[in-house]
Design a protein around this motif. Structure first.
Motif, PDB file in Angstrom:
ATOM      1  N   GLN A   1       0.377  -1.536  -3.824  1.00 23.82           N
ATOM      2  CA  GLN A   1       1.194  -2.698  -3.475  1.00 23.82           C
ATOM      3  C   GLN A   1       0.930  -3.160  -2.051  1.00 23.82           C
ATOM      4  O   GLN A   1       1.066  -4.343  -1.744  1.00 23.82           O
ATOM      5  CB  GLN A   1       2.671  -2.374  -3.684  1.00 23.82           C
ATOM      6  N   VAL A   2       0.539  -2.217  -1.166  1.00 22.19           N
ATOM      7  CA  VAL A   2       0.174  -2.609   0.199  1.00 22.19           C
ATOM      8  C   VAL A   2      -1.077  -3.489   0.156  1.00 22.19           C
ATOM      9  O   VAL A   2      -1.157  -4.532   0.786  1.00 22.19           O
ATOM     10  CB  VAL A   2      -0.091  -1.362   1.079  1.00 22.19           C
TER      11      VAL A   2
ATOM     12  N   VAL B   1       3.314  -7.008  -3.520  1.00 23.12           N
ATOM     13  CA  VAL B   1       4.348  -6.319  -4.272  1.00 23.12           C
ATOM     14  C   VAL B   1       4.206  -6.537  -5.767  1.00 23.12           C
ATOM     15  O   VAL B   1       4.447  -5.653  -6.578  1.00 23.12           O
ATOM     16  CB  VAL B   1       5.744  -6.769  -3.794  1.00 23.12           C
TER      17      VAL B   1
ATOM     18  N   GLY C   1       0.847   4.143  -6.088  1.00 18.82           N
ATOM     19  CA  GLY C   1       1.663   2.964  -6.367  1.00 18.82           C
ATOM     20  C   GLY C   1       1.944   2.186  -5.092  1.00 18.82           C
ATOM     21  O   GLY C   1       1.827   0.955  -5.036  1.00 18.82           O
ATOM     22  N   ALA C   2       2.309   2.931  -4.042  1.00 20.36           N
ATOM     23  CA  ALA C   2       2.638   2.290  -2.771  1.00 20.36           C
ATOM     24  C   ALA C   2       1.402   1.638  -2.144  1.00 20.36           C
ATOM     25  O   ALA C   2       1.450   0.484  -1.709  1.00 20.36           O
ATOM     26  CB  ALA C   2       3.226   3.333  -1.814  1.00 20.36           C
TER      27      ALA C   2
END
Lengths: 308, 333
Positions: free
Chosen positions: A110-111, A115, A106-107
């Motif tokens: 988004q990177v 976002v 997930g992180a």
């Protein structure tokens, strides 16, 4: 019910069953070595992201699948280091790997994509109809007009069965899962066997994830694994730790999930959420109905330390 | 070490780890009110669910089903709170919580019986029951228990008489926190000071030895522990809806039943330890919200940190165990 409806039902049953079959087949090998990896959920989601990014980077869905397998394997490697290398509790390690895998993907997503998660469209893994076989009435298009990963699952089932039950390596693997102490005494390197079986399971789960992203959705989405790793573990038990029965068990679960389309087509008006819960209830019932005590590998989930 | 890894990962992600840490601290322990109204409030369901998991794991019962038990507990609690609105205050909220206890226990009964009667591992069955419980709650808020106008996927708000009172006035902290602390004390007492607690720990240490040495009815111990664990997880759901949300939502739990496994483990499977780790994870989640708001860092990073913390503790624990084993071996020689 018309033949068209039946064919559509079977097609979606197979489509929904394939990722489970891939992941569950890998987990079967892992569990046969005495390791239960409930972190394959993390491998699946990593495979979905890795598969998507790989397909974009290399400009092809096929290489994407390979990259997905690699990322799934990497996640399983983390699990193996802790659960096998250090002998940590397998259930807790698996939980950590699942939480970390879901968070990490997930992180990272988004990177890479901002976002709000800019719509990520990837090269699709298109269905490839097998000439001749796909022309069989009703079941032909269901079984033989799928993405290539489905055919991979069909081939892997008998292959894994053969390796598991008919080769020396398979015997060592099963011995490791049933009686690690005896296996070690017989010269089997228990940790090495468990390590490789776990990595194989991770790679298969990665392929399952890549299949989800590349063949189903055509995009990566956070949490898109949606508990499939957990279901795959139930499918392994349902398939009695036998790769061929596991394939059918996965298709059975796929069929239970696809039932909502069929029943809706037939005019049953049940709440959507009940349809969603149905495959899980059916799996519980099936487990109660025909999985006996003696089926699971005897040393499953027991950490093992070499006798020095 | 965990913090170092997390910092490096954050930097690789293009974020400023100092800014992230500052936002994290501000959002979790920045002020008394933040600590009480956000961190402690977040900790309450983790506390109940963590106690549920710790109790089960102590007996060697791998209850991964706290998530589902929590949801059915919430459903049962809300149903009672919405249905028996004529009951006077304390009775209504007590009945609602009792219903959530019963529902959570009932949800655990299925995997317990499948384990004891059919020999099917509870890891698999409790996970499957999670999905059924989550979809049951989803169905309730879309169907039978949906709010009157039928627009949103949630129930009506429960009446005042069904709500838990606030614990510290002016904050959002409710009586549920105190209940959790009392429960932790009770569990600690049962585990350490009672015959049943001794049996429970013996079964967890070695079921075979427990049968032989102590003539302990292991099946009975496993069944009762499983039911108690489910009941406590159910209470987590009941307390959340009567103490904080006052309604049932589809995504009530943010995977608390799974985080509870980490909470229980890091708490050393001891009630006192669980209190500390539940508050720690409450702070993490509270901080994650602030990190997302103030520093623009996705809350998903907190899951990464959570996983790293678990793995670090597991790893250190194993390395320490290996050292101790080594020393013990030397002494034996």
């Amino acid at each position: 019910m018309s033949q068209v409806e039946l064919a559509l039902f079977l097609e979606s049953a197979v489509r929904l069953g394939i990722p489970l079959a891939l992941a569950a087949m890998g987990e079967t090998i892992t569990e046969r070595s005495g390791v239960i990896n409930i972190g394959i959920e993390g491998s699946i989601i990593a495979g979905a992201l890795g598969g998507s990014l790989g397909a974009i980077a290399f400009g092809g869905a096929g290489l994407g699948v390979a990259f997905g397998a690699l990322t799934g394997l990497l996640v399983a490697f983390v699990f193996a280091v802790f659960a096998i290398g250090l002998g940590a509790d397998q259930i807790i390690t698996g939980t950590a790997v699942t939480i970390g895998g879901l968070g990490m993907t997930g992180a990272l997503y988004q990177v890479v994509f901002g976002v709000n998660g800019m719509e990520l469209s990837v090269p699709m893994l298109a269905p490839a109809a097998i000439p001749w076989l796909s022309d069989i009435p009703v079941i032909g298009s269901a079984l033989f007009a799928q993405a290539p990963t489905a055919y991979f699952a069909y081939v892997m089932a008998p292959l894994a069965w053969y390796v598991l039950f008919k080769t020396a390596w398979g015997l060592e693997l099963r011995a490791t899962g049933e009686a690690p102490v005896a296996a070690e005494a017989a010269g089997v390197r228990v940790r090495a066997v468990r390590f490789s079986a776990t990595l194989f399971g991770g790679a298969m789960a990665g392929i399952a994830g890549a299949h989800l992203a590349l063949a189903h959705a055509g995009a990566f989405a956070e949490n898109m694994s949606a508990g499939k790793g957990f279901i795959a573990i139930a499918v392994v038990a349902l398939g009695r730790w036998n790769p061929i029965i596991v394939l059918f068990a996965a298709l059975f679960f796929g069929g239970a999930s696809a039932l909502q389309f069929l029943l809706q087509a037939l005019g049953f008006d049940l709440a959507y959420q009940i349809f969603l819960a149905f495959p899980y209830i059916l799996t519980l019932a099936a487990l109660a109905g025909w999985v006996g005590k003696s089926q699971a590998p005897a040393a499953l989930a027991l950490p093992w330390e070499p006798n020095r | 070490m965990t913090l170092g890894v997390a910092a490096v990962l954050l930097m690789l992600g293009g974020y400023d780890p100092v800014q992230a840490a500052a936002a994290m601290l501000r959002g979790s322990v920045g002020s008394w009110n933040t600590f009480v109204s956000i961190t402690l409030v977040r900790a309450v369901p983790l506390l109940f669910a963590g106690l549920a998991v710790a109790l089960a794991f102590r007996a060697g019962v791998w209850n991964i089903g706290a998530e589902g038990q929590l949801y059915v507990g919430a459903v049962a609690g809300v149903w009672v709170a919405l249905t028996f609105t004529d009951l006077p205050g304390p009775f209504l909220v007590t009945s609602a919580l009792t219903a959530s206890v019963v529902a959570g226990g009932a949800w655990a009964l299925v995997p317990a019986l499948m384990k004891l009667r059919l020999g099917i591992g509870e890891v698999i069955t409790t996970i499957l029951m999670n999905f059924v419980g989550i979809y049951l709650a989803a169905w309730m808020v879309h169907g039978p228990l949906q709010e009157r106008r039928g627009v949103f996927p949630q129930t009506d708000r429960i009446v005042d008489a069904a709500r838990l009172p606030e614990l510290i006035s002016g904050t959002r902290l409710h009586l549920g926190f105190a209940l959790a602390l009392v429960l932790a004390g009770m569990l600690a007492f049962v585990l350490q000071r009672t015959r049943f607690g001794f049996h429970l720990r013996a079964v967890g240490a070695s079921p075979a030895a427990a049968v032989v040495a102590g003539r302990i009815d292991t099946n009975r111990v496993i069944l009762l522990t499983f039911l108690a664990s489910g009941a406590i997880a159910g209470l987590a759901g009941g307390v959340e809806v009567t103490g904080l949300t006052y309604a049932l939502y589809e995504d009530l739990s943010d995977g608390w039943g799974y985080t509870a496994i980490a909470v229980a483990l890091l708490g050393g499977l001891r009630p006192g330890g669980v209190i500390v780790t539940a508050i720690f994870f409450g702070a993490l989640q509270a901080g994650a919200g602030a990190m997302q708001r103030d520093a623009g860092i996705p809350a998903a990073w907190v899951d990464v940190v959570e996983a790293l913390v678990i793995l670090a503790v597991l790893g250190l624990d194993r390395i320490r165990a290996a050292r101790v084993g080594h020393h013990a071996g030397e002494e034996a020689l």
